[in-house]
Design an enzyme around this catalytic site. Structure first.
Site, PDB file in Angstrom:
ATOM      1  N   ASP A 173       0.850  -1.180   0.000  1.00 21.98           N
ATOM      2  CA  ASP A 173       0.000   0.000   0.000  1.00 21.98           C
ATOM      3  C   ASP A 173       0.899   1.249   0.000  1.00 21.98           C
ATOM      4  OD1 ASP A 173      -3.137   0.535   0.461  1.00 21.98           O
ATOM      5  OD2 ASP A 173      -2.023   2.053   1.575  1.00 21.98           O
ATOM      6  N   TYR A 319      -3.759  11.106   1.040  1.00 24.12           N
ATOM      7  CA  TYR A 319      -4.228  10.899  -0.330  1.00 24.12           C
ATOM      8  C   TYR A 319      -4.272  12.220  -1.096  1.00 24.12           C
ATOM      9  CZ  TYR A 319      -5.507   6.102   0.789  1.00 24.12           C
ATOM     10  OH  TYR A 319      -5.455   4.774   1.140  1.00 24.12           O
ATOM     11  N   HIS A 373      -4.250  -7.972  -0.027  1.00 22.32           N
ATOM     12  CA  HIS A 373      -3.601  -6.671   0.129  1.00 22.32           C
ATOM     13  C   HIS A 373      -2.851  -6.545   1.446  1.00 22.32           C
ATOM     14  CE1 HIS A 373      -3.046  -2.480  -0.932  1.00 22.32           C
ATOM     15  NE2 HIS A 373      -3.551  -2.093   0.231  1.00 22.32           N
TER      16      HIS A 373
END
Length: 404
Positions: A173, A319, A373
């Site tokens: 990630d 983000y 993930h």
């Protein structure tokens, strides 16, 4: 200089949390919708009941302090939290391992012991696992533009402060992107990276890449794996599904994180639901009868690391910073340090190796049988073994770490 840190939350914060849980107002839902519209109502009700009646933060707090050595250090106006576990093995290599969102250093509780004290003949590591700035027990950046390159600079300074002038890095990630930034901009110190999440793009001028795209997306062509394997076709299509059906969180967090923060920072169950949906969607549930492969204690404790620290909004803000910091061209530079990749079958997307080779000096590419993930939590033994094999390669790293 680093200082020892003890995980402790004031009782007033826990009392406030318990009161909020008791006043939870759940939304309506459509019968039979299950997980199609987001977190399934009956599952969040089950988690809420467990959180209110059974979950014990003090017990989890005790375990965190008992099993891990925590520290903080002021770097680049960040009070950076990190876990530091030293190996007793003489040949141990310093390893920086980085989490992402919606995870935390909590993902590494199973893999760290395997890396620090491995079996006979396996490579050992001194493990450093920081909380990203604005995550967990790390303070949040106070100015705009603190994105991936700034995080890499901060983490490189951390390793130097700890006396590790040469080290290796691993991550998934955001941790994958931070590891790449370390390999690009701090290669004199970060001598190699291993990632379990890989984003790469095809070369529009490479005929083979164009044929691979056609093999994946032209109607019926995906049934005949000519230029790609069946798994590679599935992996490329996974990216398409993610962009069309699973990227809503990304669009919100990368454009209006502050607006989202007012809600997530005010409702612990809202925050838990926002995160749990990702833990379910992005994990490998093929061997758990479709159930989440994580315990209730893990899911709630991980949520608490965001809630009890007040770092919900700042975690989402990364983000925005990554999207608006204009780092794209810099981050697309070729990463020249040796790179290992662990490809887990239920990852968000699994792109072809020859696409990845445009951006990384790939020396090891391992396709795993299970996992998604959250590889360090889902398949810690498989990930640890891959990391040990890669960084234990004397031809690649023997010279850098001969004196370790």
């Amino acid at each position: 200089m680093a200082s020892p840190y003890t995980v402790h939350i004031d009782q007033a914060a826990l009392d406030d949390l318990q009161e909020r849980l008791g006043q939870t107002r759940l939304p309506d839902h459509l019968q039979g919708s299950q997980w199609d519209y987001g977190t399934e109502p009956s599952y969040i009700q089950e988690l809420l009941q467990y959180w209110k009646t059974t979950y014990d933060w003090r017990k989890q707090e005790h375990l965190l302090n008992k099993t891990l050595h925590h520290f903080t250090i002021p770097l680049n106006a960040i009070d950076l939290h990190f876990v530091h576990e030293k190996s007793k093995h003489k040949n141990a290599i310093p390893l920086l391992i980085t989490h992402g969102w919606p995870g935390s250093f909590l993902e590494f509780t199973e893999i760290i012991p395997q890396l620090v004290n491995p079996g006979e003949g396996k490579q050992a590591f001194h493990v450093v696992a920081p909380s990203l700035p604005g995550y967990g027990f790390s303070s949040a950046p106070k100015h705009k533009g603190f994105a991936l390159i700034s995080i890499a600079k901060t983490f490189n300074q951390l390793m130097l402060e700890l006396g590790y002038t040469k080290y290796v890095a691993q991550g998934g990630d955001w941790g994958s992107a931070v590891s790449k930034a370390l390999g690009i901009f701090h290669s004199e110190n970060c001598r190699g990276i291993h990632v379990n999440f890989m984003i790469a793009s095809p070369n529009r001028y490479n005929p083979r890449h164009l044929l691979q795209l056609a093999n994946a997306f032209v109607p019926y062509a995906d049934q005949f794996p000519l230029f790609l394997s069946a798994d590679e076709i599935k992996g490329i299509k996974g990216l398409g599904r993610f962009q069309s059906q699973e990227s809503g969180y990304f669009q919100v967090q990368s454009t209006k994180p502050q607006s989202l923060g007012y809600s997530l920072n005010d409702s612990p169950v809202g925050l838990l639901a926002w995160m749990v949906e990702k833990f379910r969607t992005w994990s490998d549930r093929r061997h758990t009868n479709g159930q989440l492969p994580f315990s209730k204690d893990f899911l709630i404790t991980n949520c608490c690391l965001y809630w009890l620290t007040g770092n919900v909004t700042s975690s989402c803000r990364l983000y925005y910073e990554a999207k608006h910091a204009r780092e794209g061209r810099q981050m697309k530079q070729y990463c020249k340090v040796p790179t290992g990749v662990g490809v887990f079958p239920e990852e968000i997307c699994c792109l072809p190796k020859n696409w990845a080779e445009r951006f990384y000096n790939i020396q090891q590419w391992t396709v795993m049988k299970k996992g998604g993930h959250f590889a360090a939590k889902e398949e810690p033994e498989a990930l640890a073994n891959d990391v040990q094999i890669f960084f234990g390669n004397k031809a690649l790293f023997g010279k850098d770490f001969a004196s370790q």
